[in-house]
Motif scaffolding. Structure first.
Motif, PDB file in Angstrom:
ATOM      1  N   ARG A  19      40.207  51.185  48.747  1.00 23.98           N
ATOM      2  CA  ARG A  19      40.764  50.963  47.408  1.00 23.98           C
ATOM      3  C   ARG A  19      40.861  49.476  47.099  1.00 23.98           C
ATOM      4  O   ARG A  19      40.533  49.045  45.982  1.00 23.98           O
ATOM      5  N   THR A  20      41.291  48.711  48.074  1.00 22.91           N
ATOM      6  CA  THR A  20      41.451  47.276  47.842  1.00 22.91           C
ATOM      7  C   THR A  20      40.089  46.630  47.572  1.00 22.91           C
ATOM      8  O   THR A  20      39.934  45.812  46.655  1.00 22.91           O
ATOM      9  N   PHE A  21      39.106  47.024  48.371  1.00 26.30           N
ATOM     10  CA  PHE A  21      37.760  46.483  48.187  1.00 26.30           C
ATOM     11  C   PHE A  21      37.236  46.841  46.799  1.00 26.30           C
ATOM     12  O   PHE A  21      36.699  45.995  46.072  1.00 26.30           O
ATOM     13  N   GLU A  22      37.404  48.094  46.418  1.00 28.98           N
ATOM     14  CA  GLU A  22      36.861  48.561  45.143  1.00 28.98           C
ATOM     15  C   GLU A  22      37.549  47.889  43.962  1.00 28.98           C
ATOM     16  O   GLU A  22      36.911  47.554  42.968  1.00 28.98           O
ATOM     17  N   LYS A  23      38.867  47.698  44.084  1.00 30.94           N
ATOM     18  CA  LYS A  23      39.573  47.038  42.964  1.00 30.94           C
ATOM     19  C   LYS A  23      39.083  45.609  42.815  1.00 30.94           C
ATOM     20  O   LYS A  23      38.865  45.124  41.706  1.00 30.94           O
ATOM     21  N   GLU A  24      38.913  44.976  43.951  1.00 25.93           N
ATOM     22  CA  GLU A  24      38.440  43.595  43.918  1.00 25.93           C
ATOM     23  C   GLU A  24      37.023  43.560  43.326  1.00 25.93           C
ATOM     24  O   GLU A  24      36.706  42.701  42.500  1.00 25.93           O
ATOM     25  N   ALA A  25      36.214  44.479  43.771  1.00 25.47           N
ATOM     26  CA  ALA A  25      34.812  44.485  43.324  1.00 25.47           C
ATOM     27  C   ALA A  25      34.728  44.651  41.809  1.00 25.47           C
ATOM     28  O   ALA A  25      33.940  43.967  41.146  1.00 25.47           O
ATOM     29  N   ILE A  26      35.552  45.537  41.249  1.00 28.78           N
ATOM     30  CA  ILE A  26      35.433  45.727  39.796  1.00 28.78           C
ATOM     31  C   ILE A  26      35.943  44.505  39.040  1.00 28.78           C
ATOM     32  O   ILE A  26      35.390  44.133  38.015  1.00 28.78           O
ATOM     33  N   ASP A  27      36.975  43.853  39.592  1.00 28.53           N
ATOM     34  CA  ASP A  27      37.451  42.626  38.933  1.00 28.53           C
ATOM     35  C   ASP A  27      36.389  41.539  38.984  1.00 28.53           C
ATOM     36  O   ASP A  27      36.152  40.826  38.009  1.00 28.53           O
ATOM     37  N   LEU A  28      35.786  41.406  40.144  1.00 23.62           N
ATOM     38  CA  LEU A  28      34.768  40.369  40.308  1.00 23.62           C
ATOM     39  C   LEU A  28      33.570  40.638  39.416  1.00 23.62           C
ATOM     40  O   LEU A  28      32.997  39.731  38.813  1.00 23.62           O
TER      41      LEU A  28
END
Lengths: 322, 322, 323
Positions: B19-28
């Protein structure tokens, strides 16, 4: 079901005519008069006769590589069919298609097909057109057990079920996908088990019993015509010959072959007709003679027809020549 | 008991990392840090986690376009993944693949895939190799409800069944085939019904319940390792985001979306509740897991940002093995 | 050296590699007891057993697709597709999966697989069972395309294709299956990417492969009787292509005729023409000629099919037009 005598006799006429046509084709192929590949439907005549009695001229049919029988039962001109097998200019496809590509768009015959399993999507599209145009026409899609393992089976049945298309999928389970027996290529007992994957009715019926074929198909056709969507029918039968003419079918079990030859759909139905006094032996003989005459005439027509002009190589590639 | 606690905590950590990776990825991605297509796995974390928790390093997975979660759960390194999203030379594929093609063959990750439904034949082949080599390794094919309509689904499940291959087909039914809801792309409610068509077990389970998924996967994987053939597992879940980042998902009913994102349904919140309820962890423990994951993801982003772009000469390498 | 047919040579190549490497296996429709639609795998089932020569259902996508997965795990599958025409049923598995896996993954995968498939017209098999489609495959970076034209090359190229670490389309010609020739025994390897001068000559270069190689050789004999000394070059593999050999031959003869059975438009002859025009223009003292099938589907009727197939006469005509 109370089937009229006229229809019963028609079943018989179709079956014997197909039998005679197919037997003659095999002889002509062996004699070198027919080039290319020929796939005989000997033994499977009850399906062609029973199924095609359920549809009208304007209904559509998507076929396969072993479908001379279905075409004849759908009303195709045998003279033109035979001429096509010979590669003559008078053939249904002007000699450009051959056995695997015979078609007659005027009769809704959307073509035999050289690609196993290519008929599903085409028939599905034809059914879509019937629905879209709000005609009362339906489509039939015929295929073998081997072809039921191809991807387009899955995609087409899914879409047909989803869109409630007026189509009936009919599997002629003749025991073999080329040389591969059903138990080795199919993960289930019946092809009709696959209907569950699409939420549609599926049923398996004796494909050498023309009446059972007819009644089963009639119900599915009725369902399709009423807008209730597709069905998956499986008719079990046996391919008498090899996959193609010239294939000695050494992979068949001799005993099994013998047993199936005893289940020949034609004498079986003849017996029924005689026992129930729906026909006399004289009537049966007459139908046999009629079939012979039709096929004789077709061969004569084919033999006497001219070859295509070589300029025909370049025509019909695009709708308007470039 | 201790084992179960450890297992659940471990799965929780994996889910948080995803979840943390995915949230970061969408923000980036929204900030324009990297190009291409990104398909977010948010909401579906329990599936990859529950399935991969039962795998060994020597087992194989074939992932999808929505593959970050599968890769992380199978042991993929976040820094190498993030560098690949950035297209940097240090990425998993030297920047040649991007989000849809991340792979780590050494970890048994045979790639995300840009073609919907393409992983199933490949996983079938991987399972074939496992069996051929007489290992007890297995392969997992992850795919969506949309991919279950593809030809490759049909051909792969049939072959895997008749050859009794050690493969588990895991359908992540997130309710949507791109913008098309399940009821608009197939005429069935449970994808697992399709197992009938191949004579294999099929189950449908709550795709947001990581324990249930783990148990179902354990049984299927055990069956595969024993040589008893494939299983079809359908995990019913919900895609929190659009099909791809940038797709607002306007086709979703806001009520459904709200319900699926609620604490009652969210897969991650449900595990947290469970952990606390079972007294396996307290809030501080959970916060630490989240903080650790954030630290790891931050480091991955830093690694990616500081990594060099590939040398332009790389465009010509890796086309063929020489 | 043993005299054998092209078909036996293909089989011998597979047999040699199956004996040498237990990771080599065959999967396809009717390849086991039946021996394949044209008999190419006959006897291999008895020799290697059901674990290594396997019938598949009629499922082209998973025949090629499973080979990708098995190859990625280090096996060396030989996937048979019954006719090259059927490649349309599994093109994604070849062009988006097998061909691209290595590159997409940044070099960290290899896909050592062979797709064996017959091509070609002349059997009255009509439009869906007679095509030559090599340019479909040469247009995919990541795939190699092999087209043997003699029995010896059939064996040597098969062994090389199996040993190659990339997806290889091995396209055999139906009309050549019965062609016999001397074939080296044992592990005979013809490297991919190395052309062969099948007939030396000084007046004109013919580049031809597969069945058209044999037709060109026959045409060359007839032309020799008329005083035209033809060099016949067989590239043997189209990707990789031995363009140096082609340029060298053209530098010697100054004239180039390319013969292929594919239809002319976007056929591989166009590619060879472009290479020679770009890199060997100064060698040419006449325009490049292509002899190819016309831009039509393949007709059934024998008279039409014979008109379709590039003939010796057409090759002779094309060569003479350059003098």
């Amino acid at each position: 079901m109370d089937i009229q005598k006229k229809q019963l006799l028609e079943f018989y006429q179709q079956m014997v005519t197909i039998r005679i046509f197919e037997s003659r084709v095999c002889e002509l192929f062996a004699a070198g008069q027919i080039p290319g590949f020929v796939h005989s439907s000997l033994g499977q005549e009850a399906i062609a006769a029973g199924v095609m009695a359920c549809v009208e001229k304007d209904d559509k049919v998507g076929l396969h590589h072993r479908s001379h029988g279905e075409m004849i039962a759908k009303g195709a001109d045998m003279n033109k069919m035979m001429a096509e097998l010979f590669g003559k200019a008078t053939g249904t496809c002007k000699g450009k298609g051959g056995s695997m590509h015979i078609a007659d768009m005027d009769l809704g015959i959307l073509g035999a097909n050289g690609i196993l399993g290519a008929g599903y999507a085409i028939a599905t599209g034809a059914a879509f057109a019937c629905q879209y145009n709000e005609t009362k026409d339906i489509a039939l899609c015929l295929f073998g057990d081997g072809q039921s393992n191809r991807g387009p089976f899955h995609e087409s049945l899914n879409v047909a079920a989803l869109w409630k298309l007026p189509i009936v999928f009919i599997c002629e389970n003749n025991g073999f996908g080329l040389s591969n027996p059903v138990k080795e290529h199919l993960a289930t007992d019946c092809v009709s088990d696959r209907a569950a994957a699409y939420g549609i009715p599926g049923v398996t019926v004796d494909g050498n019993d023309v009446l059972a074929v007819y009644e089963t198909t009639l119900e599915a056709v009725d369902r399709a015509r009423k807008g209730n969507g597709p069905s998956l029918l499986e008719f079990t039968t046996w391919r008498w010959h090899g996959h193609f003419e010239g294939d000695p079918a050494v992979y068949k079990d001799a005993q099994e072959q013998e047993e199936w030859l005893k289940k020949d759909p034609i004498p079986r139905f003849a017996k029924q007709l005689l026992e129930q006094k729906n026909a006399t032996q004289a009537e049966l003989d007459e139908m046999q003679a009629k079939g012979e005459a039709l096929v004789d005439a077709a061969v004569k027509f084919a033999e006497e027809s001219p070859w295509p002009d070589v300029s025909e190589l370049f025509t019909d590639v695009y709708d308007r020549q470039m | 008991m201790a084992e179960k606690k450890e297992q659940l905590l471990e799965m929780y950590k994996t889910m948080v990392r995803i979840r943390t990776f995915e949230k970061e990825a969408i923000d980036l991605f929204a900030a324009g840090k990297f190009p291409g297509f990104v398909h977010s796995y948010l909401g579906e974390e329990a599936i990859a986690t529950g399935v991969c928790a039962n795998l060994k390093d020597s087992d194989y997975i074939c992932s999808t376009h929505r593959g970050h979660g599968h890769l992380i759960a199978k042991g993929g390194k976040l820094d190498l993944m993030m560098a690949e999203l950035y297209g940097k030379s240090t990425g998993y594929c030297k920047g040649k693949g991007g989000s849809m093609h991340i792979a780590d063959v050494d970890l048994g990750i045979l790639g995300a895939n840009g073609i919907v439904g393409a992983g199933m034949p490949i996983a079938t082949g991987a399972a074939f190799a496992c069996k051929y080599r007489k290992t007890d390794n297995v392969a997992i094919a992850f795919f969506g409800d949309g991919a279950s309509d593809r030809a490759t689904f049909h051909e792969s499940l049939n072959l895997a069944s008749i050859w009794k291959l050690p493969v588990v087909f895991v359908c992540e039914n997130n309710g949507w085939a791109i913008s098309n809801s399940q009821e608009n792309h197939q005429n069935i409610t449970d994808v697992s019904d399709r197992a009938t068509a191949y004579g294999i077990p099929g189950v449908s389970i709550d795709g947001n319940d990581v324990m249930a998924i783990s148990e179902a996967a354990e049984e299927a994987i055990k069956r595969a390792r024993k040589g008893d053939g494939p299983t079809l597992i359908e995990c019913k879940t919900w895609r929190h985001r659009g099909h791809f980042e940038g797709d607002p998902g306007a086709y979703k009913d806001p009520k459904d979306q709200e319900e699926w994102l609620s604490d009652a349904k969210d897969a991650l919140v449900r595990v947290e509740k469970k952990l606390i309820e079972l007294k396996y962890a307290n809030k501080a423990d959970l916060d630490k897991v989240k903080a650790d994951a954030q630290t790891e993801v931050d480091a991955a982003v830093k690694f990616a940002e500081q990594s060099p772009d590939p040398d332009p000469s790389e465009v010509l390498t890796d086309v063929y093995t020489v | 050296m043993t005299q054998m047919s092209y078909m036996e040579a293909i089989r011998d190549g597979m047999r040699v590699e199956m004996k040498r490497d237990s990771g080599v296996y065959i999967a396809g429709e009717d390849v086991a007891q039946f021996g394949g639609c044209f008999g190419v795998t006959a006897g291999l089932y008895d020799e290697f057993g059901p674990d290594r020569v396997m019938n598949t259902p009629i499922s082209e996508a998973v025949i090629v697709g499973h080979a990708v997965g098995a190859a990625a795990l280090g096996l060396r599958p030989i996937a048979e597709i019954m006719f090259v025409d059927f490649m349309g049923c599994c093109m994604d598995e070849l062009h988006n999966q097998a061909a691209k896996m290595k590159y997409m993954f940044g070099g960290k995968a290899k896909v050592p697989m062979v797709v064996r498939t017959p091509c070609g017209a002349g059997l009255g098999a009509a439009a869906q069972h007679s095509q030559c489609l090599e340019s479909w495959f040469t247009h995919i970076a990541g795939v190699k395309t092999v087209m043997p034209g003699t029995a010896a090359d059939a064996k040597g190229l098969m062994i090389a294709a199996i040993r190659d670490d990339n997806p290889v389309m091995y396209i055999e010609h139906k009309q050549l299956l019965g062609l016999t020739g001397d074939v080296p025994d044992g592990e005979y390897v013809v490297p991919l990417g190395k052309a062969d001068i099948k007939r030396e000559g000084s007046d004109v270069t013919i580049v031809a492969w597969s069945w058209m190689l044999q037709k060109s050789l026959a045409a060359a004999e007839k032309l020799a009787a008329e005083g035209i000394n033809v060099e016949v070059l067989d590239p043997r593999t189209l990707v990789p292509l031995d363009k140096d050999a082609i340029l060298k031959s053209v530098s010697k003869t100054g004239k180039l005729v390319i013969v292929h059975e594919e239809i002319k438009t976007s056929g591989f002859g166009g590619e060879i023409s472009a290479i020679v025009a770009e890199e060997g223009f100064d060698y040419l003292d006449a325009p490049i000629k292509r002899v190819a099938a016309p831009d039509t589907p393949i007709p059934f009727s024998p008279i039409l099919e014979q008109t379709f197939i590039p003939s010796e006469e057409k090759i002779i005509e094309a060569v003479k037009a350059l003098f």
